[in-house]
Design a protein around this motif. Structure first.
Motif, PDB file in Angstrom:
ATOM      1  N   LYS A  10       0.869  -1.189   0.000  1.00  0.00           N
ATOM      2  CA  LYS A  10       0.000   0.000   0.000  1.00  0.00           C
ATOM      3  C   LYS A  10       0.889   1.217   0.000  1.00  0.00           C
ATOM      4  CE  LYS A  10      -3.756   2.576   0.466  1.00  0.00           C
ATOM      5  NZ  LYS A  10      -3.250   3.671  -0.402  1.00  0.00           N
ATOM      6  N   GLY A  11       0.493   2.203  -0.841  1.00  0.00           N
ATOM      7  CA  GLY A  11       1.327   3.376  -0.940  1.00  0.00           C
ATOM      8  C   GLY A  11       1.093   4.388   0.156  1.00  0.00           C
ATOM      9  N   GLY A  12       2.138   5.154   0.498  1.00  0.00           N
ATOM     10  CA  GLY A  12       2.014   6.285   1.385  1.00  0.00           C
ATOM     11  C   GLY A  12       1.681   5.970   2.821  1.00  0.00           C
ATOM     12  N   CYS A 150      -3.195   4.321   9.752  1.00  0.00           N
ATOM     13  CA  CYS A 150      -4.483   4.080  10.412  1.00  0.00           C
ATOM     14  C   CYS A 150      -5.644   4.530   9.525  1.00  0.00           C
ATOM     15  CB  CYS A 150      -4.507   4.822  11.746  1.00  0.00           C
ATOM     16  SG  CYS A 150      -3.342   4.157  12.923  1.00  0.00           S
ATOM     17  N   GLU A 151      -5.759   3.867   8.393  1.00  0.00           N
ATOM     18  CA  GLU A 151      -6.795   4.208   7.407  1.00  0.00           C
ATOM     19  C   GLU A 151      -7.408   2.911   6.886  1.00  0.00           C
ATOM     20  OE1 GLU A 151      -7.493   7.245   5.626  1.00  0.00           O
ATOM     21  OE2 GLU A 151      -6.046   8.595   6.540  1.00  0.00           O
ATOM     22  N   TYR A 152      -8.575   3.013   6.254  1.00  0.00           N
ATOM     23  CA  TYR A 152      -9.303   1.828   5.811  1.00  0.00           C
ATOM     24  C   TYR A 152      -8.567   1.038   4.726  1.00  0.00           C
ATOM     25  CZ  TYR A 152     -12.827  -1.029   3.619  1.00  0.00           C
ATOM     26  OH  TYR A 152     -13.504  -2.090   3.073  1.00  0.00           O
TER      27      TYR A 152
ATOM     28  N   GLN B   9       3.375   7.668  -9.540  1.00  0.00           N
ATOM     29  CA  GLN B   9       4.088   6.524  -8.961  1.00  0.00           C
ATOM     30  C   GLN B   9       4.249   6.675  -7.440  1.00  0.00           C
ATOM     31  OE1 GLN B   9       5.445   8.971 -10.516  1.00  0.00           O
ATOM     32  NE2 GLN B   9       7.207   9.651  -9.312  1.00  0.00           N
ATOM     33  N   LYS B  10       4.134   7.912  -6.946  1.00  0.00           N
ATOM     34  CA  LYS B  10       4.220   8.109  -5.481  1.00  0.00           C
ATOM     35  C   LYS B  10       2.993   7.485  -4.854  1.00  0.00           C
ATOM     36  CE  LYS B  10       5.596   9.805  -1.462  1.00  0.00           C
ATOM     37  NZ  LYS B  10       5.078   8.663  -0.669  1.00  0.00           N
ATOM     38  N   GLY B  11       3.244   6.760  -3.725  1.00  0.00           N
ATOM     39  CA  GLY B  11       2.124   6.082  -3.103  1.00  0.00           C
ATOM     40  C   GLY B  11       1.303   6.982  -2.200  1.00  0.00           C
ATOM     41  N   VAL B  13      -1.183   9.188  -2.607  1.00  0.00           N
ATOM     42  CA  VAL B  13      -1.372  10.608  -2.896  1.00  0.00           C
ATOM     43  C   VAL B  13      -2.827  10.961  -3.205  1.00  0.00           C
ATOM     44  CG1 VAL B  13       0.992  10.941  -3.698  1.00  0.00           C
ATOM     45  CG2 VAL B  13      -0.809  10.337  -5.343  1.00  0.00           C
ATOM     46  N   GLY B  14      -3.718   9.953  -3.255  1.00  0.00           N
ATOM     47  CA  GLY B  14      -5.120  10.224  -3.512  1.00  0.00           C
ATOM     48  C   GLY B  14      -5.579   9.828  -4.915  1.00  0.00           C
ATOM     49  N   LYS B  15      -4.870   8.878  -5.551  1.00  0.00           N
ATOM     50  CA  LYS B  15      -5.266   8.427  -6.892  1.00  0.00           C
ATOM     51  C   LYS B  15      -6.651   7.770  -6.842  1.00  0.00           C
ATOM     52  CE  LYS B  15      -1.487   5.915  -7.290  1.00  0.00           C
ATOM     53  NZ  LYS B  15      -0.563   6.449  -6.273  1.00  0.00           N
ATOM     54  N   THR B  16      -6.797   6.786  -5.969  1.00  0.00           N
ATOM     55  CA  THR B  16      -8.053   6.052  -5.889  1.00  0.00           C
ATOM     56  C   THR B  16      -9.186   6.956  -5.426  1.00  0.00           C
ATOM     57  OG1 THR B  16      -6.876   4.002  -5.438  1.00  0.00           O
ATOM     58  CG2 THR B  16      -9.187   4.088  -4.777  1.00  0.00           C
ATOM     59  N   THR B  17      -8.931   7.768  -4.393  1.00  0.00           N
ATOM     60  CA  THR B  17      -9.957   8.664  -3.868  1.00  0.00           C
ATOM     61  C   THR B  17     -10.427   9.618  -4.969  1.00  0.00           C
ATOM     62  OG1 THR B  17      -8.955   8.472  -1.694  1.00  0.00           O
ATOM     63  CG2 THR B  17     -10.423  10.349  -2.040  1.00  0.00           C
ATOM     64  N   PRO B  40      -4.052  -4.040  -8.536  1.00  0.00           N
ATOM     65  CA  PRO B  40      -4.380  -5.328  -7.906  1.00  0.00           C
ATOM     66  C   PRO B  40      -4.831  -5.193  -6.453  1.00  0.00           C
ATOM     67  CG  PRO B  40      -2.300  -5.484  -9.094  1.00  0.00           C
ATOM     68  CD  PRO B  40      -2.701  -4.039  -9.102  1.00  0.00           C
ATOM     69  N   GLN B  41      -4.485  -4.074  -5.806  1.00  0.00           N
ATOM     70  CA  GLN B  41      -4.957  -3.857  -4.436  1.00  0.00           C
ATOM     71  C   GLN B  41      -6.487  -3.797  -4.399  1.00  0.00           C
ATOM     72  OE1 GLN B  41      -2.517  -1.113  -1.789  1.00  0.00           O
ATOM     73  NE2 GLN B  41      -2.219  -0.150  -3.776  1.00  0.00           N
ATOM     74  N   GLY B  42      -7.111  -3.334  -5.496  1.00  0.00           N
ATOM     75  CA  GLY B  42      -8.573  -3.317  -5.587  1.00  0.00           C
ATOM     76  C   GLY B  42      -9.246  -2.294  -4.690  1.00  0.00           C
ATOM     77  N   PRO B 213      -9.273  19.451  -0.049  1.00  0.00           N
ATOM     78  CA  PRO B 213      -8.750  19.598   1.319  1.00  0.00           C
ATOM     79  C   PRO B 213      -8.608  18.240   2.016  1.00  0.00           C
ATOM     80  CG  PRO B 213     -11.083  20.087   1.291  1.00  0.00           C
ATOM     81  CD  PRO B 213     -10.704  19.796  -0.129  1.00  0.00           C
ATOM     82  N   ARG B 214      -7.752  18.179   3.036  1.00  0.00           N
ATOM     83  CA  ARG B 214      -7.703  16.987   3.877  1.00  0.00           C
ATOM     84  C   ARG B 214      -8.992  16.942   4.691  1.00  0.00           C
ATOM     85  NH1 ARG B 214      -4.595  13.183   5.622  1.00  0.00           N
ATOM     86  NH2 ARG B 214      -2.697  13.797   4.566  1.00  0.00           N
ATOM     87  N   SER B 215      -9.704  15.843   4.606  1.00  0.00           N
ATOM     88  CA  SER B 215     -10.968  15.711   5.344  1.00  0.00           C
ATOM     89  C   SER B 215     -11.113  14.246   5.759  1.00  0.00           C
ATOM     90  CB  SER B 215     -12.148  16.095   4.458  1.00  0.00           C
ATOM     91  OG  SER B 215     -13.326  15.444   4.896  1.00  0.00           O
TER      92      SER B 215
HETATM   93  N1  LIG Z   1      -8.462  14.586   0.819  1.00  0.00           N
HETATM   94  C1  LIG Z   1      -8.281  13.579   1.686  1.00  0.00           C
HETATM   95  N2  LIG Z   1      -8.411  13.814   2.996  1.00  0.00           N
HETATM   96  C2  LIG Z   1      -8.182  12.835   3.907  1.00  0.00           C
HETATM   97  N3  LIG Z   1      -7.836  11.568   3.582  1.00  0.00           N
HETATM   98  C3  LIG Z   1      -7.693  11.279   2.303  1.00  0.00           C
HETATM   99  C4  LIG Z   1      -7.909  12.249   1.265  1.00  0.00           C
HETATM  100  N4  LIG Z   1      -7.709  11.660   0.066  1.00  0.00           N
HETATM  101  C5  LIG Z   1      -7.375  10.385   0.335  1.00  0.00           C
HETATM  102  N5  LIG Z   1      -7.382  10.142   1.667  1.00  0.00           N
HETATM  103  C6  LIG Z   1      -6.996   8.910   2.378  1.00  0.00           C
HETATM  104  O1  LIG Z   1      -5.575   8.815   2.270  1.00  0.00           O
HETATM  105  C7  LIG Z   1      -5.185   7.488   1.942  1.00  0.00           C
HETATM  106  C8  LIG Z   1      -4.475   7.497   0.589  1.00  0.00           C
HETATM  107  O2  LIG Z   1      -5.382   7.826  -0.443  1.00  0.00           O
HETATM  108  P1  LIG Z   1      -5.588   6.846  -1.713  1.00  0.00           P
HETATM  109  O3  LIG Z   1      -5.597   5.448  -1.268  1.00  0.00           O
HETATM  110  O4  LIG Z   1      -6.731   7.347  -2.492  1.00  0.00           O
HETATM  111  O5  LIG Z   1      -4.231   7.151  -2.470  1.00  0.00           O
HETATM  112  P2  LIG Z   1      -3.596   6.323  -3.685  1.00  0.00           P
HETATM  113  O6  LIG Z   1      -2.687   7.264  -4.385  1.00  0.00           O
HETATM  114  O7  LIG Z   1      -4.686   5.702  -4.463  1.00  0.00           O
HETATM  115  O8  LIG Z   1      -2.761   5.196  -2.896  1.00  0.00           O
HETATM  116  P3  LIG Z   1      -1.949   3.983  -3.621  1.00  0.00           P
HETATM  117  O9  LIG Z   1      -0.656   4.636  -4.040  1.00  0.00           O
HETATM  118  O10 LIG Z   1      -1.757   2.944  -2.547  1.00  0.00           O
HETATM  119  O11 LIG Z   1      -2.794   3.520  -4.765  1.00  0.00           O
HETATM  120  C9  LIG Z   1      -6.459   6.657   1.927  1.00  0.00           C
HETATM  121  O12 LIG Z   1      -6.577   6.015   3.172  1.00  0.00           O
HETATM  122  C10 LIG Z   1      -7.560   7.671   1.714  1.00  0.00           C
HETATM  123  O13 LIG Z   1      -8.751   7.280   2.313  1.00  0.00           O
END
Ligand SMILES: Nc1ncnc2c1ncn2[C@@H]1O[C@H](COP(=O)(O)OP(=O)(O)OP(=O)(O)O)[C@@H](O)[C@H]1O
Ligand SMILES: Nc1ncnc2c1ncn2[C@@H]1O[C@H](COP(=O)(O)OP(=O)(O)OP(=O)(O)O)[C@@H](O)[C@H]1O
Ligand SMILES: [Mg+2]
Ligand SMILES: [Mg+2]
Lengths: 255, 255
Positions: A10-12, A150-152, B9-11, B13-17, B40-42, B213-215
């Motif tokens: 998992k990233g980040g 500590c995230e889902y 590529q940075k993990g 960062v909010g790609k999935t969100t 694959p993480q799904g 914003p971070r929420s």
């Molecule tokens: N704006 C936001 N405010 C607070 N939490 C956030 C925000 N955006 C994303 N998150 C949370 O931060 C974490 C990382 O976000 P996310 O998984 O979407 O990133 P990602 O780039 O898809 O990660 P990966 O590199 O593992 O695919 C998740 O737990 C997500 O719920």
């Protein structure tokens, strides 16, 4: 020397922040530590202020063109040394994939280095993926430390990394889970508490008691090329990573 | 149909969100959207509450054993459809790497699907790496959206993804940067402001005006399998992603 992988696909989730700050805290306590940046992103390298190291990295040792010891550089912290990352490292994934021993390449490369290495501990900071570099790190390591945000989504991915560790035991029967480290814990939110409870329930003997809180200073420190014990020596981040290093040593010595 | 990769590529960062919530907001505004989980993480799959989809994913189409249309599943949101991820997808990296057309495999697979696809937009949620799945996504996409966390390491990695996009133009001259989306912006910290200023300075025409914003609600929503517009319809997260979807459409229509 004990070799530990710091890994989670998992990233980040705080792999680099943990590898860098745990290494710095152990060096502060008198241990000799080697931090190996196995992520082509090179975040651990820049977090210690090592921007230009003349292209040193594990790349050449992995393809058999240099010895591991050639790639070791000092940091400005006593007892803390590093094998930095360079962009070549991304090429290593493809080159190693083509070798017959693509899974155990890193172990062989480190095999002749480890017995005479002048370090107590070496940490491999892994990239966020289930690719060649990460699996090589697991195949070579004595233990794996799993930082867990500590995230889902991070919780969801935990069973995956645990499964991968089980599978790697096929080539590295020595590999154990050194511990799960809860990171970016935010006491103001239910989510953090729920994730922590869940992990403590299912991995009671493996999760570290020390919890790393969310602290903006931990995010600022790398932009100055400093570990947290230098950037904010008496803040919550430094206190937490010092406590983690103490708990880590207790586990090691009790092992 | 326009195909967009959501990649960095940075993990973490909010790609999935971003992929999930932008898709949901566009569907809410009347667009027909296909969200493709290429990780694959799904995480995108579970974020929409699609746990068990009978192993459907892009895996079989990538190895030529199924048609893309076979893998499409509806979500409970009108006009929002999905190709979920399954664990097999991790195997696709290795299998595709062995093909002669390992870089353009996804583009070929989607090539016969795109012209008659009943969607306005399709988004590819990419894994955090520079591996096969991500490069295939870039080789196939019309545009790439780059979510960027307001943190130092994420800023450091921005030049890398921009460089990769340049390189992929060799096989996909059509590929453009659709925009940089600033995520997890925390107005209380200098770091967020510094990163935002830096990106606005160097990528003035590319960065979206809308800032996410971070929420904590954005972190909670996926544990309920809900996009933010359902979990907290009037909160800062939903407001920001609705504004992003509006700005996205303005750019698309202006394009
Ligand atoms: N704006 C936001 N405010 C607070 N939490 C956030 C925000 N955006 C994303 N998150 C949370 O931060 C974490 C990382 O976000 P996310 O998984 O979407 O990133 P990602 O780039 O898809 O990660 P990966 O590199 O593992 O695919 C998740 O737990 C997500 O719920
Ligand atoms: N406890 C913390 N409090 C606040 N910010 C943190 C904390 N730990 C890490 N960070 C920040 O969160 C981001 C992600 O952490 P980090 O880069 O260490 O994770 P990673 O797992 O190594 O990421 P990747 O998967 O890309 O390798 C970074 O910007 C880092 O500075
Ligand atoms: Mg890292
Ligand atoms: Mg993701």
């Amino acid at each position: 020397m004990k070799l530990l992988a710091v890994a989670n696909q998992k990233g980040g989730v705080g792999k680099t922040t943990t590898a860098v700050n745990l290494s710095a805290c152990l060096a502060e306590r008198g241990k000799r530590v080697l931090l190996i940046d196995l992520d082509p992103q090179g975040n651990a390298t820049s977090a210690l202020g090592l921007e230009d190291t003349g292209g040193r990295s594990l790349y050449e040792p992995l393809i058999g063109q240099a010895a591991v010891t050639d790639e070791i550089v000092p940091t400005r912290f006593e007892r803390l040394f590093m094998i930095p990352a360079s962009l070549d490292l991304a090429g290593a994934e493809i080159e190693v994939a083509r070798l017959d021993d693509h899974l155990t390449r890193l172990r062989e490369v480190l095999g002749s280095f480890i017995p005479k290495a002048p370090f107590d501990y070496a940490f491999l900071d892994c990239p966020p993926s289930l690719g060649i570099l990460m699996t090589n790190a697991l195949a070579a390591a004595d233990k794996v430390l799993i930082p867990l945000q500590c995230e889902y989504f991070a919780l969801e991915g935990l069973s995956k990394i645990v499964q991968v560790v089980e599978q790697i035991r096929g080539v590295n029967s020595n590999l154990g889970i050194g511990g799960i480290i809860m990171t970016m814990y935010d006491a103001r939110t239910n989510l953090s508490q729920q994730v922590l409870n869940e992990v403590r329930q299912h991995f009671a003997h493996v999760v570290f008691q020390t919890i790393i809180p969310r602290s903006i200073r931990l995010g600022e420190a790398p932009s100055f090329g400093q570990p947290i014990i230098e950037y904010e020596p008496n803040g919550v981040g430094a206190t937490a990573y010092r406590a983690l290093s103490e708990e880590f040593l207790q586990r090691e010595q009790g092992a």
